[in-house]
Each structure stands twice: as C-alpha cells, then as structure tokens.
Design a protein around this motif. Structure first.
Motif, PDB file in Angstrom:
ATOM      1  N   ASP A  33       7.249 -14.519  35.393  1.00 26.22           N
ATOM      2  CA  ASP A  33       5.857 -14.200  35.691  1.00 26.22           C
ATOM      3  C   ASP A  33       5.121 -13.810  34.409  1.00 26.22           C
ATOM      4  O   ASP A  33       5.709 -13.235  33.484  1.00 26.22           O
ATOM      5  CB  ASP A  33       5.775 -13.044  36.688  1.00 26.22           C
ATOM      6  CG  ASP A  33       6.220 -13.448  38.082  1.00 26.22           C
ATOM      7  OD1 ASP A  33       6.220 -14.663  38.374  1.00 26.22           O
ATOM      8  OD2 ASP A  33       6.557 -12.555  38.883  1.00 26.22           O
ATOM      9  N   ASN A 121      -1.000 -16.420  37.473  1.00 29.82           N
ATOM     10  CA  ASN A 121       0.403 -16.229  37.138  1.00 29.82           C
ATOM     11  C   ASN A 121       0.813 -17.470  36.352  1.00 29.82           C
ATOM     12  O   ASN A 121       1.090 -18.511  36.927  1.00 29.82           O
ATOM     13  CB  ASN A 121       1.253 -16.084  38.397  1.00 29.82           C
ATOM     14  CG  ASN A 121       2.709 -15.771  38.072  1.00 29.82           C
ATOM     15  OD1 ASN A 121       3.095 -15.676  36.902  1.00 29.82           O
ATOM     16  ND2 ASN A 121       3.528 -15.604  39.101  1.00 29.82           N
ATOM     17  N   GLY A 127      -1.933 -16.270  44.858  1.00 26.90           N
ATOM     18  CA  GLY A 127      -0.901 -15.270  45.111  1.00 26.90           C
ATOM     19  C   GLY A 127      -0.896 -14.854  46.573  1.00 26.90           C
ATOM     20  O   GLY A 127      -1.660 -15.380  47.389  1.00 26.90           O
ATOM     21  N   GLY A 360       4.181  -8.922  40.882  1.00 27.56           N
ATOM     22  CA  GLY A 360       3.634 -10.168  40.369  1.00 27.56           C
ATOM     23  C   GLY A 360       2.213 -10.021  39.867  1.00 27.56           C
ATOM     24  O   GLY A 360       1.491  -9.093  40.247  1.00 27.56           O
TER      25      GLY A 360
END
Length: 409
Positions: A33, A121, A127, A360
């Motif tokens: 990530d 990301n 996401g 994340g």
C-alpha cells in the motif's frame, strides 16, 4: 527400452514440484500500500455545492481546539502529508468567525482556505467504507442476576507504546503488553482474558446482561449502558490488549453460513444468538480485547481526543491519513430499511478516529451516531467509494513551489 512406470512417476513428480518451487520463487511480490495524492479542483467534487458544510465546520472546530494544545512545529504525522500544526493555525482562527449553520459561508471558507487532493492507493482511487455507531446495552454496577458479563477498565499492568518513538516508519502503529521481569511480553488474548487470566489486574467497570452485545461494543469502541438502578453510564475506549483484530464475519463466510453479500452486523449477531454453544468459540477467534473508561460529558471520544460528530466524523488509518484533516467522501451507504436502495453519501467529514480494522490509504469508517437508525446503517455498510483530502493552501503552495510530490508509502 520401455521406461519403468515407477521411475516415470517419480520423474514427473520431481518436475511438478520443481515447477511449483520455481513459480513460488519468481512469483511477483504483492505491491505494498502507498498513499498518493493528486491535486484537483473543488468543481471536481461531485455534489460539493449540495452539502451542508456548516455541520462539518463544527466538527472541524473540535479538531482545531485540539491543535491549539500542540506546539506549532508538531507534525500531524503520516509522513508529513498534512504538514505541521502551524500550517493549520490561520485556518482554525478563520473558522471561528463563520456563523453557525451558515452553509454558503462554510463552503466559501473551505474553498478559500483549502486545496483538495484525491487520495489513491498507488494508482487505485477506490477503497472500502464501513460504518460504526454508539450501541446501547443494559447493565449493573454489581454482578447480579442476568448481569454476568464484565466490561473491564484498563488493567494496572498494561503498557502501550507508540512505535513512532522507536522507528519513524512505524508512525501510526502501537503495541501493548506487560512486563515479565525486565521483558515486555504480549498481553493475553480475548479467550484468556474472558477465562479470568487478568482477574487480578483488570477490574470490572460495569456488568452487562449480554455477552454478544458486549462483543459488538468492543468493535464499536464506545456505547451507553442503561443501569438497572436507574441512570446511564457512557463508556469509551481506554486501551486494547494489542492482539490482532479479526472480523469474525470472514469465518462465518468460510464456514458457508453467510456470503459476502449477506454478512453484516445484524446477520452476524443473529447467528451468534441462534448458536449459543458455538458463539464463544467464534467470538474468541478475534484475539483483540478492548478495555473501557467511563465518559463524563460529550462523547464518544475519538482517537484525536475530541468528541465525535454524528455523520461528520470518520475513522481512518493514521499511518496514511492525519487526524483532524477534512475529507470529502464520495460513496454510497445503506438506507435505514434493508429493503430500500442504497443512498448517495457525498459529504465533507473530518478524520477524528481510528480502528483496528481500518487499514489502507483509501479506507474509512463513518460514525453514524446513536440509536436504531445509526445501527441499521452502520451495521450493513461495506461500500466502495473514494475520498479527497482538503489541505491548507500553505501546504499546496509549498508543494507547487518545490515541485514536491505527495507520496506516503
């Protein structure tokens, strides 16, 4: 000569194993990530002019009050993505002059003082976004009758450590443990704590009448307990045992009990209630355990140390996203009633909390507040979306002047 069948089988097996080893050795490593921010314009934010930014301005004011307690040169973390406290001072002062409830003035404030950056990301702007809420439980200050499940206060021997103090690349991570002589050792897992492993160190704060409700309170991090003798106790996160968090829904999916489409807080809770013999074992697969403290006054309190604002506060991964940053979210959310279609969720929130499952660069958990509506929406929310960080123009100008690229691995 005709080959020996056994020798032939051995050779084939050897070749298959060798091929497997080579594939393993040369399989590309998973891409880690990494947060990448790309500058956009406010006109690129879908629904921006329809939002009630004045509600977010109140939430932002709470973060500003927190900033006022910190030194100007203090970094907001996440590898300097949002600069220092000093970069936010003027915006926070200006926010105090905006009349409460004035949406056009609040919108103009953000447009004048901030620059939006879309979060990715690496190359992926999409996401996962979930929700959490403040649940209600029934309890007693003494162990009696149906009140047999304790909510523990923080143990005396629990030690937590911010790993950023030891390694710069571990910012946003922490560990917990206890001393065994001169050694710091892991704290017991959920199963051990429930079995009484910490009875001498962990003191019950209150006793509740439902172990399943207590389990979900650990996940939500805060809640309200209606006391049997009258009154109400508000409890909030005090610490964790430092053990890894596991979403038990994954286990129920693995068992074939549920699917990715049907799993939710509501369906998981129903299964646990209907299977009391198996429920403890499944719940204990989540090794994480939360300790609580009584909250006096406004709450619940997020990781930034400020009271969360219903539908305007978001939990993020502090490794990538600093607390206190306004975030424009473009996603969808469930309707209160399960048979209704999803609703658009385009609004400005503030990063004010974090959580064990929030991991994340493009990942968020929206705080929906207290009550049945909040529970119904938060419990079923697991929707894709994207978001944009609003950074002070002083940071944007510095980036433009130096050609610096915002990229936090």
């Amino acid at each position: 000569m005709r080959p020996n069948p056994n020798q032939f089988a051995i050779v084939v097996a050897f070749l298959l194993v060798s091929a497997g080893v080579l594939l393993h050795l040369y399989r590309p490593a998973a891409v880690p990530d990494g947060l990448v921010l790309k500058q956009v314009a406010f006109d690129d934010l879908t629904g921006w002019r329809k939002d009630r930014q004045s509600q977010t301005l109140e939430a932002f004011g709470k973060s500003c009050a927190r900033f006022e307690t910190l030194p100007e040169k203090r970094s907001l973390g996440a590898k300097g993505v949002a600069g220092t406290v000093g970069d936010w001072r003027q915006s926070c002062l200006a926010a105090k002059t905006i009349p409460r409830g004035d949406d056009p003035a609040a919108r103009l404030f953000f447009e004048t003082r901030f620059t939006p950056y879309q979060a990715h990301n690496r190359d992926d702007p999409t996401g996962m976004f979930t929700g959490y809420y403040e649940p209600s439980l029934r309890g007693s200050l003494v162990k009696s009758g149906p009140f047999q499940t304790p909510l523990y206060a923080r143990p005396d021997d629990l030690i937590t450590a911010e790993l950023k103090n030891f390694r710069a690349d571990m910012r946003g991570r922490r560990i917990a443990g206890r001393l065994d002589g001169s050694r710091l050792v892991p704290y017991p897992e959920r199963k051990q704590i429930i079995a009484g492993a910490m009875a001498d160190q962990a003191k019950p704060l209150v006793w509740v009448d439902d172990n399943v409700s207590a389990f979900f309170l650990h996940i939500q991090g805060s809640g309200r307990v209606a006391l049997a003798g009258g009154g109400e106790m508000r409890v909030g996160y005090a610490a964790t045992n430092g053990q890894p968090y596991m979403a038990i829904g994954r286990e129920l999916i693995r068992r074939g009990v549920m699917t990715k489409k049907t799993v939710s807080l509501q369906t998981i809770r129903a299964w646990l209630k209907e299977n009391p013999a198996a429920a403890p074992g499944v719940m204990n697969m989540n090794k994480s355990f939360v300790f609580f403290r009584e909250l006096i006054g406004d709450g619940p309190i997020g990781a930034q140390g400020v009271a969360l604002t219903q539908e305007r506060s978001m939990a993020v991964d502090r490794k990538y996203i600093p607390l206190g940053v306004p975030i424009w979210l473009e996603a969808t959310a469930p309707a209160q009633k399960a048979d209704r279609p999803d609703q658009k969720l385009h609004r400005l929130l503030v990063a004010q909390d974090t959580g064990g499952a929030i991991r994340g660069p493009v990942r968020g958990d929206i705080f929906w507040g207290y009550g049945d509506r909040a529970e119904q929406i938060a419990g079923r929310m697991k929707h894709a979306g994207r978001y944009f960080l609003l950074l002070p123009k002083t940071i944007a100008q510095r980036i433009e002047a130096t050609g610096e690229k915002i990229n936090a691995d």
